[in-house]
Write a protein that holds these residues in place. Structure first.
Motif, short mmCIF file in Angstrom:
data_model
loop_
_atom_site.label_atom_id
_atom_site.label_comp_id
_atom_site.label_asym_id
_atom_site.label_seq_id
_atom_site.Cartn_x
_atom_site.Cartn_y
_atom_site.Cartn_z
N TRP A 71 34.62 35.19 38.63
CA TRP A 71 34.06 35.56 37.34
C TRP A 71 34.52 36.92 36.87
CZ3 TRP A 71 32.28 31.56 34.96
CH2 TRP A 71 31.78 30.49 35.69
N LEU A 72 35.32 37.60 37.67
CA LEU A 72 35.79 38.93 37.30
C LEU A 72 36.95 38.82 36.32
CD1 LEU A 72 35.74 40.66 40.79
CD2 LEU A 72 34.07 40.89 38.95
N LEU A 73 36.97 39.73 35.36
CA LEU A 73 38.05 39.75 34.38
C LEU A 73 39.42 39.94 35.03
CD1 LEU A 73 38.79 39.58 31.41
CD2 LEU A 73 38.44 42.05 31.26
N PRO A 74 39.58 40.82 36.04
CA PRO A 74 40.90 40.94 36.66
C PRO A 74 41.40 39.64 37.29
CG PRO A 74 39.53 42.80 37.29
CD PRO A 74 38.65 41.83 36.55
N SER A 75 40.51 38.84 37.86
CA SER A 75 40.92 37.56 38.44
C SER A 75 41.42 36.62 37.35
CB SER A 75 39.74 36.90 39.16
OG SER A 75 39.27 37.70 40.19
N PHE A 76 40.71 36.58 36.25
CA PHE A 76 41.09 35.71 35.14
C PHE A 76 42.43 36.13 34.55
CE2 PHE A 76 40.88 34.68 30.58
CZ PHE A 76 40.78 33.31 30.68
N VAL A 77 42.60 37.42 34.28
CA VAL A 77 43.85 37.91 33.68
C VAL A 77 45.02 37.71 34.64
CG1 VAL A 77 45.03 39.98 32.82
CG2 VAL A 77 42.66 39.53 32.16
N ALA A 78 44.82 37.99 35.94
CA ALA A 78 45.89 37.80 36.92
C ALA A 78 46.31 36.34 36.98
CB ALA A 78 45.44 38.29 38.29
N THR A 79 45.35 35.42 36.91
CA THR A 79 45.68 34.00 36.93
C THR A 79 46.54 33.61 35.75
OG1 THR A 79 43.60 33.53 38.09
CG2 THR A 79 44.68 31.68 36.98
#
Length: 174
Positions: A71-79
Protein backbone atom coordinates in the motif's frame (compact mmCIF):
# COMPACT_ATOMS: atom_id res chain seq x y z
CA UNK A 1 -5.30 -6.08 -7.35
CA UNK A 2 -4.67 -2.51 -8.40
CA UNK A 3 -1.17 -3.55 -9.48
CA UNK A 4 -2.63 -6.16 -11.84
CA UNK A 5 -5.12 -3.72 -13.35
CA UNK A 6 -2.53 -1.05 -14.03
CA UNK A 7 0.05 -3.63 -15.05
CA UNK A 8 -2.43 -5.06 -17.53
CA UNK A 9 -3.15 -1.62 -18.97
CA UNK A 10 0.56 -0.85 -19.35
CA UNK A 11 1.22 -4.29 -20.82
CA UNK A 12 -1.62 -3.87 -23.32
CA UNK A 13 -0.35 -0.40 -24.28
CA UNK A 14 3.23 -1.63 -24.77
CA UNK A 15 2.10 -4.65 -26.81
CA UNK A 16 -0.09 -2.51 -29.03
CA UNK A 17 2.76 -0.03 -29.49
CA UNK A 18 5.17 -2.85 -30.37
CA UNK A 19 2.81 -4.48 -32.90
CA UNK A 20 1.71 -1.16 -34.40
CA UNK A 21 -1.93 -1.61 -33.36
CA UNK A 22 -1.95 1.50 -31.16
CA UNK A 23 -4.38 4.28 -31.99
CA UNK A 24 -2.66 7.53 -32.88
CA UNK A 25 -4.73 9.54 -30.41
CA UNK A 26 -3.83 7.32 -27.42
CA UNK A 27 -0.72 8.76 -25.81
CA UNK A 28 0.45 9.53 -22.31
CA UNK A 29 3.70 11.32 -21.37
CA UNK A 30 4.44 8.64 -18.76
CA UNK A 31 5.24 6.24 -21.60
CA UNK A 32 7.96 8.60 -22.88
CA UNK A 33 10.04 8.32 -19.70
CA UNK A 34 13.67 7.47 -20.46
CA UNK A 35 15.49 4.39 -19.16
CA UNK A 36 17.71 6.58 -16.99
CA UNK A 37 14.79 8.45 -15.45
CA UNK A 38 12.89 5.22 -14.82
CA UNK A 39 15.96 3.54 -13.30
CA UNK A 40 16.61 6.53 -11.05
CA UNK A 41 12.96 6.51 -9.99
CA UNK A 42 13.15 2.77 -9.18
CA UNK A 43 16.28 3.30 -7.07
CA UNK A 44 14.64 6.19 -5.21
CA UNK A 45 11.48 4.15 -4.58
CA UNK A 46 13.44 1.21 -3.20
CA UNK A 47 15.60 3.52 -1.08
CA UNK A 48 12.42 5.03 0.41
CA UNK A 49 11.02 1.54 1.05
CA UNK A 50 14.28 0.55 2.73
CA UNK A 51 14.11 3.64 4.95
CA UNK A 52 10.51 2.81 5.85
CA UNK A 53 11.56 -0.75 6.71
CA UNK A 54 14.43 0.49 8.87
CA UNK A 55 12.03 2.83 10.69
CA UNK A 56 9.56 -0.02 11.25
CA UNK A 57 12.41 -2.22 12.47
CA UNK A 58 13.51 0.43 14.98
CA UNK A 59 10.03 1.26 16.27
CA UNK A 60 8.15 -2.06 16.01
CA UNK A 61 10.95 -4.63 15.77
CA UNK A 62 9.73 -5.61 12.29
CA UNK A 63 12.30 -7.84 10.62
CA UNK A 64 12.71 -8.63 6.91
CA UNK A 65 9.39 -7.13 5.87
CA UNK A 66 7.64 -3.81 5.37
CA UNK A 67 4.28 -3.55 7.10
CA UNK A 68 1.61 -2.63 4.55
CA UNK A 69 4.33 -2.61 1.88
CA UNK A 70 1.92 -3.11 -1.00
CA UNK A 71 0.00 0.00 0.00
CA UNK A 72 3.02 2.28 0.04
CA UNK A 73 3.36 4.84 -2.73
CA UNK A 74 7.02 3.90 -3.43
CA UNK A 75 5.99 0.27 -4.04
CA UNK A 76 3.28 1.34 -6.45
CA UNK A 77 5.51 3.78 -8.37
CA UNK A 78 8.40 1.29 -8.53
CA UNK A 79 6.05 -1.36 -9.95
CA UNK A 80 4.83 0.97 -12.68
CA UNK A 81 8.38 2.05 -13.57
CA UNK A 82 9.63 -1.55 -13.68
CA UNK A 83 6.75 -2.50 -16.00
CA UNK A 84 7.58 0.44 -18.28
CA UNK A 85 11.27 -0.44 -18.41
CA UNK A 86 10.76 -4.19 -18.93
CA UNK A 87 8.08 -3.56 -21.52
CA UNK A 88 10.66 -1.95 -23.80
CA UNK A 89 13.26 -4.68 -23.54
CA UNK A 90 13.69 -6.99 -26.51
CA UNK A 91 14.77 -10.30 -24.97
CA UNK A 92 15.76 -13.27 -27.12
CA UNK A 93 17.25 -16.71 -26.67
CA UNK A 94 17.02 -18.67 -23.45
CA UNK A 95 16.13 -15.55 -21.45
CA UNK A 96 13.02 -15.10 -23.58
CA UNK A 97 11.89 -18.59 -22.55
CA UNK A 98 12.69 -17.88 -18.88
CA UNK A 99 10.69 -14.64 -18.94
CA UNK A 100 7.86 -16.38 -20.78
CA UNK A 101 7.62 -19.02 -18.03
CA UNK A 102 7.74 -16.32 -15.35
CA UNK A 103 5.14 -14.25 -17.21
CA UNK A 104 2.79 -17.20 -17.59
CA UNK A 105 3.03 -17.92 -13.86
CA UNK A 106 2.84 -14.44 -12.34
CA UNK A 107 -0.73 -14.96 -11.19
CA UNK A 108 0.23 -18.24 -9.52
CA UNK A 109 3.22 -16.59 -7.83
CA UNK A 110 0.95 -13.77 -6.72
CA UNK A 111 -1.51 -16.25 -5.18
CA UNK A 112 1.22 -18.25 -3.44
CA UNK A 113 3.70 -15.60 -2.31
CA UNK A 114 1.79 -14.58 0.80
CA UNK A 115 1.86 -18.17 2.04
CA UNK A 116 5.61 -18.24 1.38
CA UNK A 117 6.17 -14.99 3.24
CA UNK A 118 4.08 -16.15 6.22
CA UNK A 119 6.06 -19.39 6.35
CA UNK A 120 9.30 -17.41 6.12
CA UNK A 121 8.23 -15.21 9.03
CA UNK A 122 7.41 -18.34 11.05
CA UNK A 123 10.83 -19.77 10.22
CA UNK A 124 12.46 -16.65 11.66
CA UNK A 125 11.27 -17.74 15.10
CA UNK A 126 13.37 -20.91 14.91
CA UNK A 127 16.53 -20.87 17.03
CA UNK A 128 18.88 -21.36 14.10
CA UNK A 129 17.54 -18.17 12.44
CA UNK A 130 17.60 -15.97 15.56
CA UNK A 131 20.90 -14.44 14.40
CA UNK A 132 19.01 -12.31 11.88
CA UNK A 133 17.87 -9.94 14.61
CA UNK A 134 21.49 -9.11 15.42
CA UNK A 135 22.64 -8.26 11.88
CA UNK A 136 23.41 -4.73 10.75
CA UNK A 137 21.06 -3.03 8.31
CA UNK A 138 23.14 -3.81 5.20
CA UNK A 139 23.35 -7.51 6.05
CA UNK A 140 19.63 -7.64 6.89
CA UNK A 141 18.81 -5.98 3.58
CA UNK A 142 20.98 -8.39 1.58
CA UNK A 143 19.55 -11.36 3.44
CA UNK A 144 16.06 -10.01 2.80
CA UNK A 145 16.73 -9.84 -0.94
CA UNK A 146 18.09 -13.41 -0.97
CA UNK A 147 15.17 -14.79 1.07
CA UNK A 148 12.59 -12.97 -1.07
CA UNK A 149 14.29 -14.39 -4.16
CA UNK A 150 14.00 -17.86 -2.61
CA UNK A 151 10.30 -17.34 -1.83
CA UNK A 152 9.75 -16.16 -5.42
CA UNK A 153 11.63 -19.17 -6.87
CA UNK A 154 9.71 -21.64 -4.71
CA UNK A 155 6.35 -20.03 -5.54
CA UNK A 156 7.28 -20.05 -9.24
CA UNK A 157 8.18 -23.75 -9.10
CA UNK A 158 4.93 -24.60 -7.30
CA UNK A 159 2.93 -22.54 -9.78
CA UNK A 160 4.60 -24.27 -12.74
CA UNK A 161 3.83 -27.63 -11.13
CA UNK A 162 0.21 -26.72 -10.36
CA UNK A 163 -0.35 -25.52 -13.94
CA UNK A 164 0.35 -29.09 -15.09
CA UNK A 165 -2.31 -30.67 -12.86
CA UNK A 166 -5.74 -30.96 -14.51
CA UNK A 167 -8.53 -28.87 -12.94
CA UNK A 168 -6.11 -27.20 -10.52
CA UNK A 169 -4.38 -25.54 -13.48
CA UNK A 170 -7.47 -23.37 -14.00
CA UNK A 171 -6.80 -21.69 -10.66
CA UNK A 172 -3.32 -20.65 -11.81
CA UNK A 173 -4.15 -19.37 -15.27
CA UNK A 174 -5.43 -15.92 -15.98
Amino acid sequence: MLYFLIGGMIGRYLKQKQTGELDADVHHPLFDISWGEASAGIVVCYALTLLIQRYQHATHGTNLTVENGYWLLPSFVATILILLVLGRVNIQGIWAKVFQVIGMNTFGVYMLHLVGLVLLSRLQALPWLQFMGNLNSVAVTLLNVVLCGCVFAICLAVSVLFRKIPYINRLFAL
